[in-house]
Design a protein around this motif. Structure first.
Motif, PDB file in Angstrom:
ATOM      1  N   ASN A  90       0.848  -1.188   0.000  1.00 33.93           N
ATOM      2  CA  ASN A  90       0.000   0.000   0.000  1.00 33.93           C
ATOM      3  C   ASN A  90       0.888   1.243   0.000  1.00 33.93           C
ATOM      4  OD1 ASN A  90      -1.548   2.285   1.319  1.00 33.93           O
ATOM      5  ND2 ASN A  90      -3.179   0.757   1.193  1.00 33.93           N
ATOM      6  N   GLN A  91       0.607   2.192  -0.881  1.00 34.56           N
ATOM      7  CA  GLN A  91       1.478   3.359  -1.046  1.00 34.56           C
ATOM      8  C   GLN A  91       1.505   4.258   0.189  1.00 34.56           C
ATOM      9  OE1 GLN A  91       3.513   3.876  -3.779  1.00 34.56           O
ATOM     10  NE2 GLN A  91       2.809   1.796  -4.209  1.00 34.56           N
ATOM     11  N   THR A  92       0.478   4.184   1.023  1.00 30.90           N
ATOM     12  CA  THR A  92       0.426   5.080   2.187  1.00 30.90           C
ATOM     13  C   THR A  92       0.732   4.383   3.515  1.00 30.90           C
ATOM     14  OG1 THR A  92      -1.971   4.718   2.321  1.00 30.90           O
ATOM     15  CG2 THR A  92      -1.216   6.656   1.110  1.00 30.90           C
ATOM     16  N   THR A  93       0.363   3.106   3.629  1.00 25.82           N
ATOM     17  CA  THR A  93       0.569   2.425   4.921  1.00 25.82           C
ATOM     18  C   THR A  93       1.229   1.048   4.791  1.00 25.82           C
ATOM     19  OG1 THR A  93      -1.712   1.615   4.769  1.00 25.82           O
ATOM     20  CG2 THR A  93      -1.343   3.602   6.105  1.00 25.82           C
ATOM     21  N   TYR A  94       1.746   0.701   3.612  1.00 25.14           N
ATOM     22  CA  TYR A  94       2.409  -0.580   3.324  1.00 25.14           C
ATOM     23  C   TYR A  94       1.411  -1.731   3.371  1.00 25.14           C
ATOM     24  CZ  TYR A  94       5.821  -4.410   3.405  1.00 25.14           C
ATOM     25  OH  TYR A  94       6.533  -5.562   3.121  1.00 25.14           O
ATOM     26  N   VAL A  95       0.729  -1.930   4.521  1.00 21.76           N
ATOM     27  CA  VAL A  95      -0.336  -2.944   4.606  1.00 21.76           C
ATOM     28  C   VAL A  95      -1.684  -2.234   4.500  1.00 21.76           C
ATOM     29  CG1 VAL A  95       0.974  -4.596   5.974  1.00 21.76           C
ATOM     30  CG2 VAL A  95      -0.316  -2.793   7.130  1.00 21.76           C
ATOM     31  N   GLY A  96      -2.753  -3.011   4.343  1.00 17.21           N
ATOM     32  CA  GLY A  96      -4.079  -2.427   4.272  1.00 17.21           C
ATOM     33  C   GLY A  96      -4.540  -1.867   5.610  1.00 17.21           C
ATOM     34  N   LYS A  97      -5.595  -1.048   5.579  1.00 15.04           N
ATOM     35  CA  LYS A  97      -6.093  -0.416   6.812  1.00 15.04           C
ATOM     36  C   LYS A  97      -6.539  -1.450   7.838  1.00 15.04           C
ATOM     37  CE  LYS A  97      -7.538   4.006   4.817  1.00 15.04           C
ATOM     38  NZ  LYS A  97      -8.657   4.931   4.568  1.00 15.04           N
ATOM     39  N   ARG A 138       5.597   7.862   8.219  1.00 15.35           N
ATOM     40  CA  ARG A 138       4.833   8.877   8.959  1.00 15.35           C
ATOM     41  C   ARG A 138       3.419   8.389   9.244  1.00 15.35           C
ATOM     42  NH1 ARG A 138       5.743  12.687   5.738  1.00 15.35           N
ATOM     43  NH2 ARG A 138       3.816  12.730   4.523  1.00 15.35           N
ATOM     44  N   ASN A 139       2.761   7.827   8.242  1.00 16.90           N
ATOM     45  CA  ASN A 139       1.380   7.359   8.429  1.00 16.90           C
ATOM     46  C   ASN A 139       1.296   6.196   9.404  1.00 16.90           C
ATOM     47  OD1 ASN A 139       0.379   9.251   6.607  1.00 16.90           O
ATOM     48  ND2 ASN A 139       0.575   7.876   4.842  1.00 16.90           N
ATOM     49  N   ILE A 140       2.249   5.267   9.304  1.00 17.06           N
ATOM     50  CA  ILE A 140       2.239   4.095  10.202  1.00 17.06           C
ATOM     51  C   ILE A 140       2.531   4.525  11.635  1.00 17.06           C
ATOM     52  CG2 ILE A 140       3.352   1.896  10.727  1.00 17.06           C
ATOM     53  CD1 ILE A 140       3.965   1.682   7.680  1.00 17.06           C
ATOM     54  N   GLU A 141       3.487   5.442  11.811  1.00 21.42           N
ATOM     55  CA  GLU A 141       3.813   5.933  13.149  1.00 21.42           C
ATOM     56  C   GLU A 141       2.615   6.632  13.786  1.00 21.42           C
ATOM     57  OE1 GLU A 141       7.248   8.444  12.903  1.00 21.42           O
ATOM     58  OE2 GLU A 141       8.615   6.834  13.462  1.00 21.42           O
ATOM     59  N   ASN A 142       1.922   7.452  12.993  1.00 18.49           N
ATOM     60  CA  ASN A 142       0.750   8.161  13.514  1.00 18.49           C
ATOM     61  C   ASN A 142      -0.321   7.193  13.991  1.00 18.49           C
ATOM     62  OD1 ASN A 142       1.869  10.655  12.994  1.00 18.49           O
ATOM     63  ND2 ASN A 142       0.872  10.905  11.003  1.00 18.49           N
ATOM     64  N   GLU A 143      -0.401   6.046  13.332  1.00 19.99           N
ATOM     65  CA  GLU A 143      -1.441   5.069  13.666  1.00 19.99           C
ATOM     66  C   GLU A 143      -1.033   4.165  14.830  1.00 19.99           C
ATOM     67  OE1 GLU A 143      -5.248   3.652  13.221  1.00 19.99           O
ATOM     68  OE2 GLU A 143      -4.314   5.283  12.083  1.00 19.99           O
ATOM     69  N   LEU A 144       0.200   3.669  14.800  1.00 18.80           N
ATOM     70  CA  LEU A 144       0.631   2.671  15.787  1.00 18.80           C
ATOM     71  C   LEU A 144       1.264   3.269  17.041  1.00 18.80           C
ATOM     72  CD1 LEU A 144       2.145  -0.117  13.458  1.00 18.80           C
ATOM     73  CD2 LEU A 144      -0.208   0.166  14.261  1.00 18.80           C
ATOM     74  N   LYS A 145       1.803   4.490  16.933  1.00 14.14           N
ATOM     75  CA  LYS A 145       2.404   5.193  18.093  1.00 14.14           C
ATOM     76  C   LYS A 145       3.584   4.450  18.701  1.00 14.14           C
ATOM     77  CE  LYS A 145      -1.133   8.051  17.844  1.00 14.14           C
ATOM     78  NZ  LYS A 145      -0.988   9.347  17.153  1.00 14.14           N
ATOM     79  N   VAL A 146       4.310   3.693  17.897  1.00 14.10           N
ATOM     80  CA  VAL A 146       5.547   3.040  18.367  1.00 14.10           C
ATOM     81  C   VAL A 146       6.647   3.291  17.329  1.00 14.10           C
ATOM     82  CG1 VAL A 146       4.412   1.209  19.679  1.00 14.10           C
ATOM     83  CG2 VAL A 146       4.949   0.837  17.268  1.00 14.10           C
ATOM     84  N   LYS A 147       7.857   2.888  17.654  1.00 13.06           N
ATOM     85  CA  LYS A 147       8.985   3.066  16.731  1.00 13.06           C
ATOM     86  C   LYS A 147       8.801   2.170  15.509  1.00 13.06           C
ATOM     87  CE  LYS A 147      13.020   1.728  18.241  1.00 13.06           C
ATOM     88  NZ  LYS A 147      14.267   1.737  19.009  1.00 13.06           N
ATOM     89  N   ILE A 148       8.989   2.741  14.331  1.00 15.52           N
ATOM     90  CA  ILE A 148       8.832   2.002  13.084  1.00 15.52           C
ATOM     91  C   ILE A 148      10.190   1.885  12.386  1.00 15.52           C
ATOM     92  CG2 ILE A 148       7.690   1.930  10.834  1.00 15.52           C
ATOM     93  CD1 ILE A 148       5.802   1.632  13.274  1.00 15.52           C
ATOM     94  N   LEU A 149      10.558   0.659  12.049  1.00  7.70           N
ATOM     95  CA  LEU A 149      11.796   0.411  11.308  1.00  7.70           C
ATOM     96  C   LEU A 149      11.465  -0.383  10.053  1.00  7.70           C
ATOM     97  CD1 LEU A 149      14.273  -0.758  14.131  1.00  7.70           C
ATOM     98  CD2 LEU A 149      14.149   1.502  13.106  1.00  7.70           C
ATOM     99  N   ASP A 150      12.284  -0.235   9.023  1.00 10.95           N
ATOM    100  CA  ASP A 150      12.173  -1.113   7.868  1.00 10.95           C
ATOM    101  C   ASP A 150      13.445  -1.942   7.777  1.00 10.95           C
ATOM    102  OD1 ASP A 150      14.065   0.627   6.854  1.00 10.95           O
ATOM    103  OD2 ASP A 150      12.711   1.591   5.432  1.00 10.95           O
TER     104      ASP A 150
END
Length: 420
Positions: A59-66, A101-113
């Motif tokens: 997904n272009q905005t959140t990698y996985v679906g909503k 940015r979108n995933i961090e806003n949703e999950l509120k934890v550290k995001i790494l790839d």
């Protein structure tokens, strides 16, 4: 400005996320996530959960679906309620600034790839000035297109309509943008300085290579954690750092090895990995020059790994990208002591799979066509090591005669052969 400096390694808990697509089936995704878990373990994180989703592509905005993102979020909240805090969520592919940015806003934890995790390990493993410089340059290259994410807390301070705003400047006239541009300029200046430093190191290493004399150069290459450093220690009787972790070796180590009457140089190089970030390959140019300038490549493979053929393809592709595909090479299958197989039941009429093949069965496949260019050893248990030395001696000697026909190392032997 965000700093990429690791002061200490803490055992944080991690959740892994991967995708099942047309190009990457469920079995392949499991293998990739197994490797991602090994990467996380090397970095000091403990994996507690995996999430996968079957989709056509990221997904272009959140990698996985909503829906899947909501499922991950609910799991994190449930763990927090049970006082088992989730430290980070690691995604198996490289994420864009927008996705992070979108995933961090949703999950509120550290995001790494995957890329940032590898960079984290490289930063932890870097010991010498050369390795630290290369890692820092790779980090800045990764960081530059993602700078905006670091300043999202200033987005709403960009109001006002000062003179000279002009068309298209709405939302770009605040201190956040000013700081963003300042950081971009600082990073670009720092990258320029690091490139100059690496160019100097490159010159020094080129001079060192020229001063090594008329010796054949042999380089150990292969996937990460296949036993290259253990083999290096065995052949050179040295103490190169070896550990059952990914990327235990970052700096190229070169040792002089003598087999019978023939000395040659043996180099242990950084291991390759699937989805290796291009920034890392570019930054580690001076380290990989040992591979480019080698006369013979010893491709070490972990035959006990269930997906070793895929690893061979990854290494071959990386070598091709480095312009080394046509170099003389040998495959050394290591860890034969750890090789396992599953015997088929007598009444099982289904076709045999790779996991049903004994080591002898495997040797009769495409490997049989390679002859002496394909060896089977155990560096740890020292199995078939003398056979390997004999074959390497033969190959190095042939290359030595071609490259240095008037060198004295082999003169004694030639005289004896002519008399016989």
């Amino acid at each position: 400005m965000k700093e990429f400096v690791i002061s200490e390694v803490k055992a944080e808990t991690a959740v892994l996320v991967g995708l099942i697509t047309k190009e990457q089936d469920e079995a392949k995704t499991k293998e990739y996530l197994d490797e991602l878990e090994f990467l996380a373990d090397t970095a000091g994180a403990v994996t507690v959960k995996r999430f996968t989703q079957r989709v056509n592509g990221p997904n272009q905005t959140t990698y996985v679906g909503k829906g899947k993102l909501e499922e991950i979020k609910q799991y994190i909240l449930d763990e927090e309620d049970a006082e088992r805090e989730i430290g980070m969520v690691i995604f198996d592919d490289e994420l864009s600034a927008k996705q992070i940015r979108n995933i961090e806003n949703e999950l509120k934890v550290k995001i790494l790839d995957r890329t940032s995790l590898i960079l984290d390990i490289f930063a932890m493993r870097a010991q010498t000035a050369n390795a630290k410089t290369q890692v820092e340059l790779a980090q800045y290259r990764y960081m530059l297109p993602r700078l905006q994410r670091l300043w999202t807390h200033l987005e709403r301070q960009g109001g006002g309509s000062g003179s000279g705003g002009g068309k298209g400047s709405v939302g770009l006239r605040g201190p956040g943008e000013t700081q963003l541009e300042m950081d971009r300029r600082i990073i670009l200046q720092r990258m320029s300085l690091l490139k100059e430093r690496l160019a100097e190191i490159d010159k020094q290493k080129t001079t060192q290579r020229k001063n090594r004399g008329r010796l054949i150069r042999v380089a150990l290459v292969g996937y990460t954690n296949v036993g290259k450093s253990t083999l290096m220690n065995l052949m050179s009787k040295s103490e190169v750092f070896a550990e059952n972790k990914l990327f235990a070796t970052l700096d190229t180590t070169v040792r002089k090895v003598v087999v019978e009457n023939l000395p040659f140089l043996l180099a242990d190089t950084v291991g390759f990995i699937r989805k290796l970030p291009t920034d890392l390959v570019d930054s580690f140019k001076s380290t990989l020059d040992e591979v480019r300038e080698a006369d013979l490549l010893l491709h070490v493979v972990d035959i006990s790994h269930p997906d070793f053929e895929e690893q061979i393809k990854v290494v071959d592709k990386t070598l091709a990208d480095l312009g080394c595909a046509d170099k003389p090479s040998m495959i050394i299958f290591n860890k034969i002591d750890a090789y396992t197989w599953v015997e088929k039941e007598a009444d099982d009429l289904t076709p045999a799979t790779k996991e049903n093949m004994t080591l002898n069965d495997l040797k009769k496949t495409w490997m049989a066509k390679m002859g002496d260019d394909c060896l089977f050893i155990s560096a740890r248990e020292k199995i078939n090591i003398q056979e390997m030395r004999d074959v390497i001696y033969k190959r190095v000697r042939e290359l030595h005669v071609q490259k240095y026909p008037y060198n004295d190392f082999l003169y004694q032997d030639y005289s004896e052969e002519e008399q016989n």
